[in-house]
Design a protein around this motif. Structure first.
Motif, PDB file in Angstrom:
ATOM      1  N   THR A   1      37.645  21.543  43.846  1.00 52.18           N
ATOM      2  CA  THR A   1      38.131  22.010  42.548  1.00 52.18           C
ATOM      3  C   THR A   1      38.824  23.365  42.671  1.00 52.18           C
ATOM      4  O   THR A   1      39.919  23.566  42.153  1.00 52.18           O
ATOM      5  N   GLU A   2      38.188  24.299  43.380  1.00 50.35           N
ATOM      6  CA  GLU A   2      38.727  25.659  43.487  1.00 50.35           C
ATOM      7  C   GLU A   2      40.050  25.690  44.241  1.00 50.35           C
ATOM      8  O   GLU A   2      40.931  26.494  43.933  1.00 50.35           O
TER       9      GLU A   2
ATOM     10  N   VAL B   1      42.086  18.339   8.278  1.00 53.21           N
ATOM     11  CA  VAL B   1      42.039  16.950   8.757  1.00 53.21           C
ATOM     12  C   VAL B   1      41.948  16.888  10.278  1.00 53.21           C
ATOM     13  O   VAL B   1      41.221  16.069  10.835  1.00 53.21           O
ATOM     14  N   VAL B   2      42.675  17.778  10.968  1.00 54.11           N
ATOM     15  CA  VAL B   2      42.736  17.739  12.434  1.00 54.11           C
ATOM     16  C   VAL B   2      41.722  18.728  13.016  1.00 54.11           C
ATOM     17  O   VAL B   2      41.658  19.892  12.604  1.00 54.11           O
ATOM     18  N   PHE B   3      40.954  18.241  13.984  1.00 54.95           N
ATOM     19  CA  PHE B   3      39.951  19.058  14.668  1.00 54.95           C
ATOM     20  C   PHE B   3      40.495  19.432  16.039  1.00 54.95           C
ATOM     21  O   PHE B   3      40.896  18.564  16.827  1.00 54.95           O
ATOM     22  N   ARG B   4      40.526  20.727  16.324  1.00 55.42           N
ATOM     23  CA  ARG B   4      41.030  21.219  17.608  1.00 55.42           C
ATOM     24  C   ARG B   4      39.893  21.914  18.347  1.00 55.42           C
ATOM     25  O   ARG B   4      39.173  22.712  17.759  1.00 55.42           O
ATOM     26  N   GLN B   5      39.770  21.609  19.635  1.00 55.41           N
ATOM     27  CA  GLN B   5      38.683  22.198  20.413  1.00 55.41           C
ATOM     28  C   GLN B   5      39.113  22.387  21.862  1.00 55.41           C
ATOM     29  O   GLN B   5      39.784  21.525  22.439  1.00 55.41           O
ATOM     30  N   GLU B   6      38.703  23.501  22.454  1.00 53.34           N
ATOM     31  CA  GLU B   6      39.040  23.763  23.852  1.00 53.34           C
ATOM     32  C   GLU B   6      38.213  22.870  24.766  1.00 53.34           C
ATOM     33  O   GLU B   6      37.004  22.766  24.618  1.00 53.34           O
ATOM     34  N   ARG B   7      38.877  22.218  25.677  1.00 53.27           N
ATOM     35  CA  ARG B   7      38.229  21.399  26.689  1.00 53.27           C
ATOM     36  C   ARG B   7      38.773  21.789  28.063  1.00 53.27           C
ATOM     37  O   ARG B   7      39.823  22.438  28.173  1.00 53.27           O
TER      38      ARG B   7
ATOM     39  N   GLY C   1      40.268  22.524  36.412  1.00 55.22           N
ATOM     40  CA  GLY C   1      39.545  23.520  35.638  1.00 55.22           C
ATOM     41  C   GLY C   1      40.374  24.247  34.603  1.00 55.22           C
ATOM     42  O   GLY C   1      39.931  25.254  34.050  1.00 55.22           O
ATOM     43  N   ARG C   2      41.586  23.754  34.304  1.00 58.13           N
ATOM     44  CA  ARG C   2      42.445  24.423  33.329  1.00 58.13           C
ATOM     45  C   ARG C   2      42.061  24.004  31.908  1.00 58.13           C
ATOM     46  O   ARG C   2      41.897  22.817  31.630  1.00 58.13           O
ATOM     47  N   PRO C   3      41.955  24.963  30.983  1.00 55.05           N
ATOM     48  CA  PRO C   3      41.612  24.618  29.597  1.00 55.05           C
ATOM     49  C   PRO C   3      42.819  24.065  28.846  1.00 55.05           C
ATOM     50  O   PRO C   3      43.970  24.395  29.151  1.00 55.05           O
TER      51      PRO C   3
ATOM     52  N   ARG D   1      33.600  20.586  26.982  1.00 51.40           N
ATOM     53  CA  ARG D   1      33.777  21.978  26.586  1.00 51.40           C
ATOM     54  C   ARG D   1      33.394  22.912  27.733  1.00 51.40           C
ATOM     55  O   ARG D   1      32.547  22.580  28.560  1.00 51.40           O
ATOM     56  N   PRO D   2      34.020  24.103  27.804  1.00 52.51           N
ATOM     57  CA  PRO D   2      33.748  25.037  28.911  1.00 52.51           C
ATOM     58  C   PRO D   2      32.269  25.354  29.093  1.00 52.51           C
ATOM     59  O   PRO D   2      31.785  25.445  30.228  1.00 52.51           O
ATOM     60  N   TYR D   3      31.549  25.545  28.009  1.00 50.31           N
ATOM     61  CA  TYR D   3      30.122  25.885  28.084  1.00 50.31           C
ATOM     62  C   TYR D   3      29.351  24.824  28.865  1.00 50.31           C
ATOM     63  O   TYR D   3      28.537  25.150  29.736  1.00 50.31           O
ATOM     64  N   PHE D   4      29.612  23.550  28.572  1.00 50.74           N
ATOM     65  CA  PHE D   4      28.875  22.486  29.226  1.00 50.74           C
ATOM     66  C   PHE D   4      29.400  22.201  30.632  1.00 50.74           C
ATOM     67  O   PHE D   4      28.648  21.772  31.503  1.00 50.74           O
TER      68      PHE D   4
END
Length: 306
Positions: free
Chosen positions: A69-70, A154-160, A165-167, A231-234
């Motif tokens: 990955t790195e 209406v639209v849900f946006r979330q960082e993944r 490893g790019r968000p 998500r980044p946290y998980f």
């Protein structure tokens, strides 16, 4: 030898002690500097390129999934230029049907064929583009009904986290309202179906809330088929807990995948998902993508939700 400096030096030393294996390491590629003895540590692309030319390097040995990955961009470039890339397991038991070098279990990674596949991207663009045209009336109706039934937003946006490893920002129809951004980013499941409106429950159970991700595919953030993005946290938690989780980011994340067609959706085993996702990547083919898409389409007639 690519990996953490200390581990890569240990693996390189073992190969040097066993020249009969046919591999002679000439350097270590790592972001860390090595204070001890051993092979030269190469930390920049220029140093790696110079070592490749000077020594006629034909193989790269990657120690552990984290290094894949790195050093993803470097491995892709080397694989596409004809350099064979091998993953070496320095500590764990042997891989199934693995080759062995100097006593280490290893397997060849299809880096050039896998990561450089124009066919996969072409399939993504063509299919997502056609589907967006076909389902645009459905998207419009869903947006209007959701706005009427459940209010604005209406639209849900979330960082993944995506490839290497790019968000990126994932799009969905909103079916629940987190208390705040912290809850949305760190709570495993923020949806309580009994608190949802009837239409939000319908969207989730039919997977229609996922249709907006066709835009993510069309733009290149995702693929139609691949490991599901998290998500980044998980990603941070799971990468430390489950061997092989970080290696899922070798490929673009997808709307569906091998894990999903085997029932691994929602609150299911992360360990099992890792196994299926990495098996998909290691054995990738365009035909496998087509088969997974067909099985996903067939499963939509008996939706179970996400």
């Amino acid at each position: 030898v690519v990996g953490r400096a200390a581990t890569a030096q240990r693996v390189a030393a073992a190969f040097l002690r066993h020249p009969g294996c046919g591999v002679r390491p000439v350097g270590v590629v790592s972001d860390e500097t090595s204070g001890g003895e051993g092979l030269p540590v190469l930390t920049t692309g220029e140093e790696v390129q110079r070592a490749l030319i000077q020594n006629g390097v034909q193989d790269m040995l990657v120690v552990g999934p984290a290094a894949r990955t790195e050093q993803g961009p470097l491995l892709r470039a080397l694989g596409e230029s004809g350099c064979a890339v091998w993953e070496v397991d320095a500590d764990s038991p042997a891989y199934e049907r693995a080759d062995r070098l100097a006593g280490f279990a290893c397997r060849r990674l299809p880096v050039g064929r896998l990561y450089g596949s124009a066919g996969k991207r072409l399939l993504d663009v063509l299919v997502s583009g056609v589907l967006l045209l076909m389902v645009s009336p459905v998207l419009l109706v869903c947006a209007i009904v959701l706005r009427i039934v459940d209010g604005p937003g209406v639209v849900f946006r979330q960082e993944r986290i995506g490839k290497d490893g790019r968000p990126f920002t994932l799009l969905k129809f909103r079916t629940h309202r987190p208390v705040d951004a912290h809850e949305a980013a760190t709570r495993w499941s923020v949806a309580n179906e009994h608190e949802m409106s009837w239409f939000c429950r319908f969207l989730r159970r039919s997977s229609l809330d996922e249709l907006l991700q066709l835009w993510n595919v069309f733009w290149g953030d995702m693929s139609l088929v691949g490991p599901r993005p998290e998500r980044p946290y998980f990603v941070g938690q799971f990468s430390q807990t489950y061997p092989g989780y970080a290696a899922r980011h070798r490929m673009r994340t997808g709307i569906t995948g091998l894990a999903q067609i085997h029932g691994l959706r929602g609150d299911t085993s992360i360990e099992d998902r890792c196994r299926f996702d990495n098996a998909y990547i290691d054995n990738w083919s365009l035909w496998q993508d087509v088969c997974i898409l067909l099985r996903t389409a067939a499963a939509l007639v008996r939706p179970t939700g996400s």
